[in-house]
Design a protein around this motif. Structure first.
Motif, PDB file in Angstrom:
ATOM      1  N   LEU A 251      12.798   8.418   5.489  1.00  0.00           N
ATOM      2  CA  LEU A 251      12.789   8.539   6.947  1.00  0.00           C
ATOM      3  C   LEU A 251      13.994   7.855   7.592  1.00  0.00           C
ATOM      4  CD1 LEU A 251      11.240   9.142   9.650  1.00  0.00           C
ATOM      5  CD2 LEU A 251      10.155   6.894   9.350  1.00  0.00           C
ATOM      6  N   ARG A 252      14.284   6.646   7.194  1.00  0.00           N
ATOM      7  CA  ARG A 252      15.389   5.878   7.784  1.00  0.00           C
ATOM      8  C   ARG A 252      16.599   5.920   6.847  1.00  0.00           C
ATOM      9  NH1 ARG A 252      12.952   3.474  12.073  1.00  0.00           N
ATOM     10  NH2 ARG A 252      10.684   3.232  11.921  1.00  0.00           N
ATOM     11  N   SER A 253      17.038   7.124   6.551  1.00  0.00           N
ATOM     12  CA  SER A 253      18.062   7.369   5.540  1.00  0.00           C
ATOM     13  C   SER A 253      19.418   6.790   5.920  1.00  0.00           C
ATOM     14  CB  SER A 253      18.206   8.875   5.326  1.00  0.00           C
ATOM     15  OG  SER A 253      19.347   9.182   4.563  1.00  0.00           O
ATOM     16  N   THR A 254      19.944   5.933   5.034  1.00  0.00           N
ATOM     17  CA  THR A 254      21.303   5.427   5.216  1.00  0.00           C
ATOM     18  C   THR A 254      22.323   6.523   4.955  1.00  0.00           C
ATOM     19  OG1 THR A 254      20.625   3.196   4.556  1.00  0.00           O
ATOM     20  CG2 THR A 254      22.968   3.703   4.424  1.00  0.00           C
ATOM     21  N   VAL A 255      22.058   7.376   3.977  1.00  0.00           N
ATOM     22  CA  VAL A 255      22.991   8.465   3.667  1.00  0.00           C
ATOM     23  C   VAL A 255      23.135   9.382   4.884  1.00  0.00           C
ATOM     24  CG1 VAL A 255      23.482  10.439   2.187  1.00  0.00           C
ATOM     25  CG2 VAL A 255      22.449   8.380   1.213  1.00  0.00           C
ATOM     26  N   ARG A 256      22.038   9.743   5.504  1.00  0.00           N
ATOM     27  CA  ARG A 256      22.074  10.595   6.705  1.00  0.00           C
ATOM     28  C   ARG A 256      22.893   9.936   7.807  1.00  0.00           C
ATOM     29  NH1 ARG A 256      17.296  14.093   9.390  1.00  0.00           N
ATOM     30  NH2 ARG A 256      17.983  14.143  11.556  1.00  0.00           N
ATOM     31  N   GLN A 257      22.695   8.660   8.013  1.00  0.00           N
ATOM     32  CA  GLN A 257      23.430   7.947   9.053  1.00  0.00           C
ATOM     33  C   GLN A 257      24.921   7.922   8.754  1.00  0.00           C
ATOM     34  OE1 GLN A 257      21.838   4.100   9.992  1.00  0.00           O
ATOM     35  NE2 GLN A 257      23.731   3.405  10.963  1.00  0.00           N
TER      36      GLN A 257
END
Length: 388
Positions: free
Chosen positions: A161-167
């Motif tokens: 949910l709180r993806s570092t990769v996405r960010q």
């Protein structure tokens, strides 16, 4: 012959199963997980026929899951006063969709997946919290908070949910709070669940209770409330004092049996805020691609979070295997196939959650009348009946 080293960030369902499919198809995955070890947190999840069908593509894995869970035979809906709205046999799922609806403990799911990772000698690195990544024409470099760096040919973000990769890829869009929280508990199976039943109970004032067994002795339940202020944490164990306060004040303990028994017998309570994610235009950038909750986090009301992560794992590698010389085409084909389906499910799950905790009497009456009609398998086949 190896198709290249793939760094997989996140050791949950999406990351573990993606790694297994990668290894099966000639890639060299290496798995990196943020926590030092998986603790016994969370409750259970319902593996649906679509998820179990995906697991069957790893020889013997579906049987291991079936042997360690509880197939559900009935789906029941009641009011908090005890009025039965519908009781529908769902053991027919196996005939229609190939597999049952299976209650299984979340930690058992992770144990079985990581057991298979170890059996296949796939490297797993714990206590690795990603903080940066860079890409070149042929490589991706991942940097972790402990100062270590690793280089691979590709990277898959399965970090939730709180993806570092996405960010790092697309900027800091935040998970969206749905306005609902759940308090989850584990308890002994109670008489009403002897027939392996998923029981939904609907309150008058914006509350919902669901329970189902996940093995021969235990069951999990979840109490859903409306709360205007989001919890900042995804999972939070309640203290003994908070447990007692919840039991005294929640109102569920005064509902018709068996809800009162589940509440009073709970061995542990965990509170979570329910979130989903806004749709992304694309799930990849160059040599990095997203899967699971990192791409399309959903609220739990359709029970499809883990199942959709499993579908992602399978289809990502399937497209990649047929386009090993053109990862951009593989990632684009995967995104286009999965984005429409997962967006539809995220929307449907949020709508289902709202219906479960409706407040206005007319809305609740309309919902109850709809539930009393039972299940039309044709209406849910789009969720469960997948073609591999």
């Amino acid at each position: 012959m190896s198709q290249g080293t793939v760094l997989v960030i996140g050791g949950g369902v999406a990351g573990a199963l993606t790694s297994l499919f990668l290894k099966q198809n000639g890639f060299s995955p290496e798995l990196y997980e943020r926590v030092a070890a998986f603790n016994d947190v969370g409750g259970s999840l319902a593996l649906a026929p679509n998820g179990l069908k995906i697991l069957s593509q790893i020889p013997g894995l579906d049987k291991k899951f079936l042997d360690n869970g509880a197939p559900l035979n009935y789906l029941s809906h009641r009011t908090s006063h005890g009025t039965i709205l519908a009781e529908t046999p769902i053991d027919i799922y196996s005939l229609r969709f190939g597999y049952p609806l299976l209650g299984i403990k979340r930690t058992v799911v992770l144990h079985l997946l990581h057991e298979e990772l170890n059996r296949q000698l796939i490297p797993i690195h714990f206590d690795k919290s990603l903080c940066a990544l860079t890409q070149s024409n042929e490589h991706v470099t991942a940097e972790f908070q402990d100062g270590t760096k690793v280089i691979g040919n590709y990277l898959i973000g399965c970090d939730g949910l709180r993806s570092t990769v996405r960010q790092l890829l697309f900027g800091s869009d935040q998970p969206m709070y749905t306005g609902l929280t759940q308090t989850i508990g584990i308890t002994d199976r109670i008489g009403q669940l002897d027939r392996s039943e998923m029981l939904n109970v609907y309150g008058d004032g914006g509350t919902h209770f669901i329970t189902y067994p996940f093995n021969s002795k235990e069951a999990c339940f979840a109490c859903t409330f409306r709360e205007p202020i989001a919890d900042t944490e995804s999972w939070r164990s309640l203290s003994t004092e908070q447990d007692l306060k919840f039991i005294q004040e929640c109102g569920f303990a005064r509902w018709a049996s068996p809800v009162d028994k589940f509440i009073s017998n709970a061995s542990r309570l965990i509170k979570i805020g329910l979130y989903d994610r806004p749709e992304l235009a694309t799930w990849y950038k160059d040599r990095v691609v997203l899967a699971g909750d990192a791409a399309h986090a959903t609220s739990p009301h359709l029970g499809q979070g883990a199942n959709q992560a499993m579908e992602d794992a399978y289809y990502l590698v399937k497209f990649w295997k047929t386009n090993t010389s053109d990862h951009i085409k593989a990632f684009e084909d995967y995104t286009q196939l999965r984005k429409e389906r997962t967006s539809r499910l995220v929307t449907a799950a949020r709508r289902q959650g709202e219906a479960r905790v409706c407040i206005e009497p007319e809305e609740c009456q309309k919902r109850n009348e709809m539930l009393s009609k039972g299940i039309n398998l044709n209406d849910i086949s789009w969720i469960y009946d997948i073609q591999l």
